[in-house]
Design an enzyme around this catalytic site. Structure first.
Site, short mmCIF file in Angstrom:
data_model
loop_
_atom_site.label_atom_id
_atom_site.label_comp_id
_atom_site.label_asym_id
_atom_site.label_seq_id
_atom_site.Cartn_x
_atom_site.Cartn_y
_atom_site.Cartn_z
N LYS A 133 47.12 47.75 41.28
CA LYS A 133 47.32 47.65 42.85
C LYS A 133 48.72 48.50 42.86
CE LYS A 133 45.50 43.02 42.83
NZ LYS A 133 45.51 41.78 42.31
N GLN B 271 49.53 36.86 42.08
CA GLN B 271 48.53 37.10 41.05
C GLN B 271 47.88 35.88 40.37
OE1 GLN B 271 46.87 40.26 40.40
NE2 GLN B 271 45.55 39.14 39.07
N ASP C 126 45.40 38.33 50.74
CA ASP C 126 44.16 37.84 50.04
C ASP C 126 43.20 37.02 50.78
OD1 ASP C 126 43.66 38.80 47.39
OD2 ASP C 126 45.45 37.48 46.46
#
Lengths: 376, 376
Positions: free
Chosen positions: A136, A180, A203
């Site tokens: 990422k 995460q 997200d």
């Protein structure tokens, strides 16, 4: 790569399938993007990438189709000479999106001086999570997004994670915050994810975002990255959604459920197949569009597919392969060998949905920065 | 009443149907509960009502079935001698729920001194809205819920409505807040509904509630009343949901969409049929459970129904009837005459879902008071 995919649905692979009822329970980690970064195309695009917001969708799709056609002879996935289905090339689309995002970020920086920022919080030292976070970070750097990273020890407290989230919530240079997953077992995912400001939840997992996604007349701040990537693939390959039958296999909070809501919002007639569905094959065979996100290698066989259907295969499942240096290879939820002979269009695994997830994360981060700074 | 229902699907009624594609757009006001309060049964229940939380579901269902069987000869809906389907009697179930809620409220009051409170905000002077609010107030009084009411003029400002909501949000004697819809046109429904504290949103329309409803592993604070009533009818009549095919017709934020999410949460395989669906009849015919919530009189014909299916008809549609003193009568979205010959179980209109909505509102208000005061 092609030949190994072609052997996926042979007897040895099939014999490893769990019984359907048990197997359909989706193990979330399998839906994470492939650890390997998407390799760049061996030939440049014939149509030069154009910024996402500047072109209307029809023109973007036409450009993509032309690019896909031009690049097809060089793309390893299209070396499958006996497959009749069109390959939905996620690597190609993801590259185009990353290029478009990069152009937009440069334009925004020039006009406003603002650089989008993405903060990633990693708890513990899982190897796979570290790889995802590293990928990422790399992808952010490549398009001009500033990365912020916090690494916390496995045994830190929930409070410590939430405190870090709160700091990023307040930080005006951070436009997206990502925790995460999976988190260590002693932590409550819900408490932690709910702490992320709804305006920075790139997200898209906050229940308020999901609620707005479900409701007519409301729009979420962010659409979860993987299902957003699935829809983008359908759109850019010109797959009509309105009025079509769509089946989503799997109902996870991360992929299946939001994918079904997105298809529904795009006016498809949606059915969700899951672990308790008695006749998944019969229902799936009615679908013009299939999104498979269940985490079971080669579950969807050729006989499950309506001729001409478009298939988006989200599954990334490791299967034993002694001939591979790693001892395994990755296959999808769909038996590619059989499906590609029946379907009208299909994503390969790897190289389908996988590269799209990070591309959509970059796109969501840009979108957030533009919204916060009211930049059109 | 029975004979008028039996003529609903005759040529004259059918000829008034709009073309399907246009007609399927759901007009929300049609989903509101019937203006007339549910008449009480002419015979007392043979099984005495028992408090909702004290009996396990299986025993509650058995008690209900026994009560339904005993009361059936006195219930006008069961006068349909030629109908093979079991009548799902919403009046009976709603009465049982109101009785259960009343018993629980008395128990709570005795133990804690707390009386649940429901605040209703009515803007403007629509006759139908005034009737709904009056009925809610009466139903509250009957079970021991304290009613709070604010009437605001049609031309008041959005700010004024939100100010009143804020006052009720802070008031510890109010456990549920309901803003009567529709609001005047100059107001933004979203802004107003979002102002209701998530912990007092007994209507369950807040996107955060809908998001939690959609997500696995999360539970909403409140489930919207009408879809909750549909599920309660299925449960109390012992209709198995897990593993069954369910079709929801209509996808409104108030009924169709949350009903689909509830069925999905109960492990049905759910398809949503809507205005863009090309073959609604074929899809609906696959369903073991049908929830029709689209607001089109007699849309679902006998040929749409799988033999033995359970049908919950949410539609309450006025159709012309010169023989009625009001000049119209109410029919459902399902052609009762035809459906009752094919289905295994069916709700009548009126007397099916209608009375359940207010009963579930009372149940949600009690639930809220119990949660806020931590009373088990």
């Amino acid at each position: 790569m092609a030949s190994s995919i072609l052997s996926d649905c042979s007897s040895c692979a099939t014999s490893r399938l769990l019984p359907l009822r048990r197997a359909l329970h989706p193990p979330p980690p399998r839906f994470r993007p492939s650890p390997a970064p998407a390799p760049s195309l061996t030939r440049p695009l014939s149509a030069s990438p154009t910024p996402l917001p500047l072109l209307p969708r029809a023109r973007r799709m036409a450009a993509l189709s032309a690019a896909a056609a031009a690049a097809s002879s060089a793309d390893p996935a299209t070396a499958l000479a006996d497959a009749s289905a069109k390959i939905i090339d996620g690597k190609l689309v993801a590259k185009q999106i990353r290029d478009e995002v990069g152009v937009e970020i440069a334009r925004m920086k020039e006009a406003t001086g603002v650089v989008p920022g993405l903060a990633v919080i990693l708890v513990g030292s899982r190897k796979d999570s570290q790889t995802y976070v590293r990928n990422k970070k790399k992808a952010c750097e490549a398009v001009g997004i500033k990365s912020y990273e916090v690494n916390l020890p496995e045994d830190c407290s929930e409070y410590e994670v939430i405190k870090n989230i709160a700091t990023f919530n307040e930080d005006p240079s951070v436009h997206g915050i990502l925790v995460q997953l999976p988190l260590p077992r002693h932590m409550n995912d819900e408490n932690i994810l709910n702490a992320v400001s709804i305006e920075k939840d790139v997200d898209g997992f906050h229940p308020l975002n999901i609620g707005r996604l479900a409701m007519q007349g409301r729009d979420p701040f962010f659409v979860p990255c993987t299902p957003k990537g699935c829809m983008e693939l359908l759109h850019r390959y010109g797959v009509e959604i309105k009025g079509k039958r769509a089946v989503v296999i799997g109902r996870s909070n991360i992929v299946g459920m939001p994918a079904a809501l997105l298809l529904q919002k795009a006016n498809a007639t949606v059915s969700i197949v899951h672990s308790q569905t008695k006749n998944p094959e019969e229902i799936t065979r009615q679908a013009d569009i299939i999104i498979a996100a269940v985490g079971v290698a080669n579950l969807v066989r050729g006989s499950w597919i309506k001729p001409g259907a478009a298939i988006i295969d989200v599954g990334i499942n490791p299967v034993d392969d002694p001939s591979s240096p790693r001892g395994y290879r990755l296959v999808g939820d769909v038996c590619y060998e059989e499906a590609s002979k029946v379907a009208g269009a299909i994503t390969p695994v790897p190289g389908g949905v996988g590269p799209m997830t990070i591309a959509m994360l970059l796109s969501n981060t840009l979108e957030s920065a533009k919204r916060i700074h009211n930049f059109k």
